[in-house]
Design a protein around this motif. Structure first.
Motif, PDB file in Angstrom:
ATOM      1  N   PRO A  37     -13.663 -20.080  -0.587  1.00  0.00           N
ATOM      2  CA  PRO A  37     -13.838 -19.606   0.775  1.00  0.00           C
ATOM      3  C   PRO A  37     -13.380 -20.632   1.788  1.00  0.00           C
ATOM      4  CG  PRO A  37     -15.947 -20.252  -0.168  1.00  0.00           C
ATOM      5  CD  PRO A  37     -14.951 -20.314  -1.273  1.00  0.00           C
ATOM      6  N   ASP A  38     -12.854 -20.168   2.930  1.00  0.00           N
ATOM      7  CA  ASP A  38     -12.446 -21.057   4.006  1.00  0.00           C
ATOM      8  C   ASP A  38     -13.363 -20.905   5.210  1.00  0.00           C
ATOM      9  OD1 ASP A  38     -11.737 -18.585   4.893  1.00  0.00           O
ATOM     10  OD2 ASP A  38      -9.583 -18.992   5.022  1.00  0.00           O
ATOM     11  N   ASP A  39     -14.521 -20.326   5.031  1.00  0.00           N
ATOM     12  CA  ASP A  39     -15.491 -20.104   6.092  1.00  0.00           C
ATOM     13  C   ASP A  39     -16.801 -20.724   5.640  1.00  0.00           C
ATOM     14  OD1 ASP A  39     -17.628 -18.784   7.620  1.00  0.00           O
ATOM     15  OD2 ASP A  39     -15.999 -17.601   8.478  1.00  0.00           O
ATOM     16  N   PRO A  40     -17.451 -21.533   6.458  1.00  0.00           N
ATOM     17  CA  PRO A  40     -18.684 -22.197   6.023  1.00  0.00           C
ATOM     18  C   PRO A  40     -19.791 -21.228   5.683  1.00  0.00           C
ATOM     19  CG  PRO A  40     -18.301 -22.483   8.394  1.00  0.00           C
ATOM     20  CD  PRO A  40     -17.050 -21.934   7.814  1.00  0.00           C
ATOM     21  N   ARG A  41     -19.730 -19.990   6.166  1.00  0.00           N
ATOM     22  CA  ARG A  41     -20.761 -19.013   5.828  1.00  0.00           C
ATOM     23  C   ARG A  41     -20.559 -18.433   4.440  1.00  0.00           C
ATOM     24  NH1 ARG A  41     -19.501 -15.843  11.251  1.00  0.00           N
ATOM     25  NH2 ARG A  41     -17.497 -16.350  10.370  1.00  0.00           N
ATOM     26  N   GLU A  42     -19.415 -18.674   3.842  1.00  0.00           N
ATOM     27  CA  GLU A  42     -19.131 -18.182   2.503  1.00  0.00           C
ATOM     28  C   GLU A  42     -19.503 -19.270   1.500  1.00  0.00           C
ATOM     29  OE1 GLU A  42     -15.167 -16.720   2.075  1.00  0.00           O
ATOM     30  OE2 GLU A  42     -15.155 -15.883   4.081  1.00  0.00           O
ATOM     31  N   GLN A  43     -20.410 -18.932   0.605  1.00  0.00           N
ATOM     32  CA  GLN A  43     -20.822 -19.903  -0.389  1.00  0.00           C
ATOM     33  C   GLN A  43     -19.871 -19.862  -1.574  1.00  0.00           C
ATOM     34  OE1 GLN A  43     -24.896 -19.265  -1.364  1.00  0.00           O
ATOM     35  NE2 GLN A  43     -25.547 -19.049   0.761  1.00  0.00           N
ATOM     36  N   PRO A  44     -19.694 -20.970  -2.271  1.00  0.00           N
ATOM     37  CA  PRO A  44     -18.811 -20.976  -3.451  1.00  0.00           C
ATOM     38  C   PRO A  44     -19.319 -20.002  -4.507  1.00  0.00           C
ATOM     39  CG  PRO A  44     -19.333 -23.206  -2.734  1.00  0.00           C
ATOM     40  CD  PRO A  44     -20.224 -22.295  -1.960  1.00  0.00           C
ATOM     41  N   GLY A  45     -18.430 -19.582  -5.357  1.00  0.00           N
ATOM     42  CA  GLY A  45     -18.828 -18.685  -6.425  1.00  0.00           C
ATOM     43  C   GLY A  45     -17.729 -17.735  -6.812  1.00  0.00           C
ATOM     44  N   SER A  68     -30.292 -10.934  -5.837  1.00  0.00           N
ATOM     45  CA  SER A  68     -29.431 -12.109  -5.930  1.00  0.00           C
ATOM     46  C   SER A  68     -28.396 -12.145  -4.818  1.00  0.00           C
ATOM     47  CB  SER A  68     -28.725 -12.135  -7.295  1.00  0.00           C
ATOM     48  OG  SER A  68     -27.790 -11.078  -7.393  1.00  0.00           O
ATOM     49  N   LEU A  69     -28.164 -11.001  -4.176  1.00  0.00           N
ATOM     50  CA  LEU A  69     -27.189 -10.940  -3.087  1.00  0.00           C
ATOM     51  C   LEU A  69     -27.837 -10.709  -1.728  1.00  0.00           C
ATOM     52  CD1 LEU A  69     -24.176  -8.943  -4.560  1.00  0.00           C
ATOM     53  CD2 LEU A  69     -24.293 -11.347  -3.996  1.00  0.00           C
ATOM     54  N   LEU A  70     -28.842  -9.847  -1.672  1.00  0.00           N
ATOM     55  CA  LEU A  70     -29.492  -9.525  -0.405  1.00  0.00           C
ATOM     56  C   LEU A  70     -30.699 -10.428  -0.197  1.00  0.00           C
ATOM     57  CD1 LEU A  70     -29.477  -5.619  -0.290  1.00  0.00           C
ATOM     58  CD2 LEU A  70     -28.361  -7.138   1.337  1.00  0.00           C
ATOM     59  N   THR A  71     -30.733 -11.083   0.952  1.00  0.00           N
ATOM     60  CA  THR A  71     -31.887 -11.899   1.309  1.00  0.00           C
ATOM     61  C   THR A  71     -32.437 -11.410   2.644  1.00  0.00           C
ATOM     62  OG1 THR A  71     -30.462 -13.518   2.392  1.00  0.00           O
ATOM     63  CG2 THR A  71     -31.031 -13.920   0.092  1.00  0.00           C
ATOM     64  N   THR A  79     -29.627  -9.228   4.418  1.00  0.00           N
ATOM     65  CA  THR A  79     -28.220  -9.542   4.651  1.00  0.00           C
ATOM     66  C   THR A  79     -27.681 -10.300   3.452  1.00  0.00           C
ATOM     67  OG1 THR A  79     -28.695  -9.741   7.016  1.00  0.00           O
ATOM     68  CG2 THR A  79     -26.581 -10.581   6.264  1.00  0.00           C
ATOM     69  N   THR A  80     -26.449  -9.998   3.083  1.00  0.00           N
ATOM     70  CA  THR A  80     -25.762 -10.799   2.068  1.00  0.00           C
ATOM     71  C   THR A  80     -25.078 -11.979   2.751  1.00  0.00           C
ATOM     72  OG1 THR A  80     -23.595  -9.727   2.216  1.00  0.00           O
ATOM     73  CG2 THR A  80     -25.248  -8.687   0.794  1.00  0.00           C
ATOM     74  N   ARG A  81     -24.699 -12.964   1.972  1.00  0.00           N
ATOM     75  CA  ARG A  81     -23.808 -13.977   2.506  1.00  0.00           C
ATOM     76  C   ARG A  81     -22.424 -13.359   2.652  1.00  0.00           C
ATOM     77  NH1 ARG A  81     -24.497 -15.531  -2.918  1.00  0.00           N
ATOM     78  NH2 ARG A  81     -22.572 -15.653  -4.133  1.00  0.00           N
ATOM     79  N   ALA A  82     -21.530 -14.044   3.331  1.00  0.00           N
ATOM     80  CA  ALA A  82     -20.146 -13.577   3.443  1.00  0.00           C
ATOM     81  C   ALA A  82     -19.479 -13.703   2.079  1.00  0.00           C
ATOM     82  CB  ALA A  82     -19.392 -14.393   4.481  1.00  0.00           C
TER      83      ALA A  82
END
Length: 584
Positions: A37-45, A68-71, A79-82
């Motif tokens: 990801p190139d956006d700080p809101r996107e976590q690696p994975g 695991s996706l919705l918090t 909301t999910t992460r980006a």
């Protein structure tokens, strides 16, 4: 809760990779760890990676939105992460059972995140207890363009088995098409008293690329057609003319493979350019039973306007095409376009089973179900559709003294700057009818262009050129016809170069228009190197693509191809070159 039909593919068990739980139906599920990801809101994975069923070019992925996706981001809001993805262009959500949850998404397109958009709940359904009905519910499928990221937000009570659906119907060269003229505009007045209304131009399932193996079972037929229900797809309005076949392929895939219906829900679809499309299989002239209007499918036909007409008004071309369709289809069953009829409900959220409702013969989906469909701005124009359809029926069923075309006009020549077009004005009864011609660009008159010949200019690039031919005779209704010459375009040459070093191949290409024409090709091209493909956006008519940076290309003599789908002004083109790849 009715059981799910046996033709539905079973849900693949969730696979947890990099902390992301993913479930898929009929697709390969992959998380590509090379996509960072190139956006700080996107976590690696890794990226959610779409893939296509065998024999299809519609890529798809289903992602189960579990804990695991919705918090939880607020009270009754998750909301999910980006989430980075491979390219997708359509988004929806499905679940099981009834739900009032509000699902919103935002998409990352061309490197930027857009605004949050609510996905409206899908109210188009088979009838209760119909063999086609399933326990799966969902939202409308939204067109977002070529996106590489998605984020989801859920408000209210989370529904059971909430699943994100990502689709990407691949564009095809055959998706380009022209726009027909309308009966409303007087395409032909060669009617004899008592003639039936002629069938308007309806593009076939083959023309939009239906994968017929997705259908389940044979078409079913109603005993009659009493109504025409008007819907909208709520999928967005920023599509281009060449996007439409891909949109319909996406609707078809979603309805059959994600919602579990036997075919696309609608009998017909209409786009903002005024083109009619065959929806459900079975024959456009036959009373095919659809799955579009809960409780009222048994005696009706359904047409969906492609777009969201809660926020945008329908085009004149779309309204004309709806009137053409309504006049032709209802005339076969002697239904009056401006009339009303008593219809027995098979059970909807507005009319209980057995209730006899008095409804318009041409009505909106909201007249039969608790929904905003077909959008307030299209619904407000249905009186115009009824009036235009009535006039078409009157023109043919009660034809009076008219100028009649014994041979329709036609146009010849090439739609290219500097080339000449010529109209054959046709022949008419009475033979002394006076004929006039007005050349038009994008439907608007070109000043001074009133002769039989017209020379295309650079001002015409990307526009449809047509000629309005009108024949008049004293004391008779005029005959007029619009003949399309086509869109003015130019050929493009693809100049490709490629170089290799240690298993990596760098491809460059210039798209060069015909000499002397000042236009820059736009859009995306497909670059293929040794079986690996990527879509690359043009910049100033050029592109650069790199293959093998992470996984080297095998050594040897390799073919590089660059395929351009064209744009409004430039024709499709293809170039290729061979490159010698050395060992990494």
């Amino acid at each position: 809760m009715p059981p799910e039909p046996t033709h539905r593919r079973s849900l693949v068990k969730a696979a947890v990779v990099g902390g992301v739980a993913v479930g898929a139906v009929g697709v390969a599920v992959r998380l590509d760890p090379s996509s960072q990801p190139d956006d700080p809101r996107e976590q690696p994975g890794g990226a959610l990676d779409l893939s296509a069923d065998s024999g299809s070019d519609v890529k798809a992925l289903e992602v189960r939105l579990d804990d695991s996706l919705l918090t939880r981001s607020a009270q009754a809001r998750w909301t999910t992460r980006a989430l980075p993805t491979s390219v997708h262009s359509m988004v929806a959500a499905t679940w099981r059972g009834e739900s009032t949850a509000e699902v919103s998404v935002r998409s990352k397109v061309a490197g930027s995140w857009g605004q949050w958009q609510v996905l409206p709940a899908l109210d188009d359904h088979p009838d209760p207890d119909d063999a086609e009905e399933t326990a799966v519910r969902g939202t409308h499928l939204r067109w977002v363009g070529a996106a590489e990221g998605v984020q989801v937000q859920v408000g209210g009570t989370r529904p059971r088995d909430l699943t994100l659906v990502l689709l990407h119907p691949q564009p095809r060269a055959a998706d380009a098409d022209e726009v027909p003229t309308s009966l409303v505009a007087g395409r032909s007045t060669a009617a004899r008293e008592g003639d039936p209304v002629p069938k308007p131009t309806i593009r076939s399932r083959k023309s939009w690329g239906a994968t017929e193996s997705w259908r389940n079972g044979s078409p079913r037929y109603n005993s009659t057609i009493e109504q025409l229900h008007v819907h909208h797809t709520a999928s967005g309005n920023d599509y281009s003319r060449t996007d439409v076949p891909a949109l319909i392929r996406g609707f078809y895939r979603y309805h059959t493979q994600n919602l579990g219906w036997s075919d696309i829900a609608y009998n017909f679809l209409v786009d903002k350019y005024g083109r009619l499309w065959e929806g459900r299989a079975g024959g456009v002239a036959k009373p095919v039973r659809g799955a579009h209007t809960l409780g009222f499918n048994a005696t009706s036909t359904g047409v969906a306007a492609i777009g969201n007409y809660e926020v945008t008004g329908p085009s004149k071309a779309m309204l004309g095409a709806l009137a053409d369709l309504a006049a032709w289809k209802l005339d076969q069953y002697a239904r009056r376009p401006r009339g009303k009829i008593k219809v027995r409900s098979e059970g909807s959220d507005r009319y209980r089973a057995g209730t006899v409702a008095t409804l318009r013969i041409i009505d909106g989906h909201r007249d039969t179900n608790d929904t905003a469909c077909p959008g307030k701005l299209l619904y407000a124009r249905l009186p115009d559709v009824r009036s235009d359809a009535h006039r078409i029926v009157e023109r043919y069923r009660n034809a009076d003294k008219k100028v009649r075309a014994t041979r329709r006009p036609s146009v010849s020549g090439r739609t290219r700057p500097g080339k000449r077009l010529e109209v054959d004005p046709g022949a008419y009864d009475p033979s002394g009818a006076k004929v006039s011609v007005q050349w038009r660009r994008a439907g608007k008159a070109i000043s001074g262009a009133t002769g039989l010949r017209y020379r295309c200019t650079e001002d015409d690039l990307g526009s449809e050129i047509s000629a309005l031919v009108r024949a008049t005779s004293p004391g008779a209704e005029a005959a007029q016809d619009v003949v399309n010459a086509g869109r003015v375009t130019i050929p493009v040459k693809v100049v490709v170069s490629a170089r290799s070093r240690r298993g990596k191949v760098v491809v460059k290409a210039d798209l060069v228009p015909a000499q002397g024409v000042d236009v820059v090709p736009t859009g995306r091209v497909t670059v293929t190197v040794s079986g690996r493909s990527d879509q690359v956006a043009l910049r100033d008519g050029r592109l650069r693509a790199t293959f093998g940076a992470r996984k080297p290309i095998k050594a040897g003599d390799r073919l590089v191809t660059v395929t351009y789908a064209g744009d409004r002004a430039c024709n499709p083109a293809r170039g290729e070159v061979r490159v010698q790849v050395d060992d990494a």
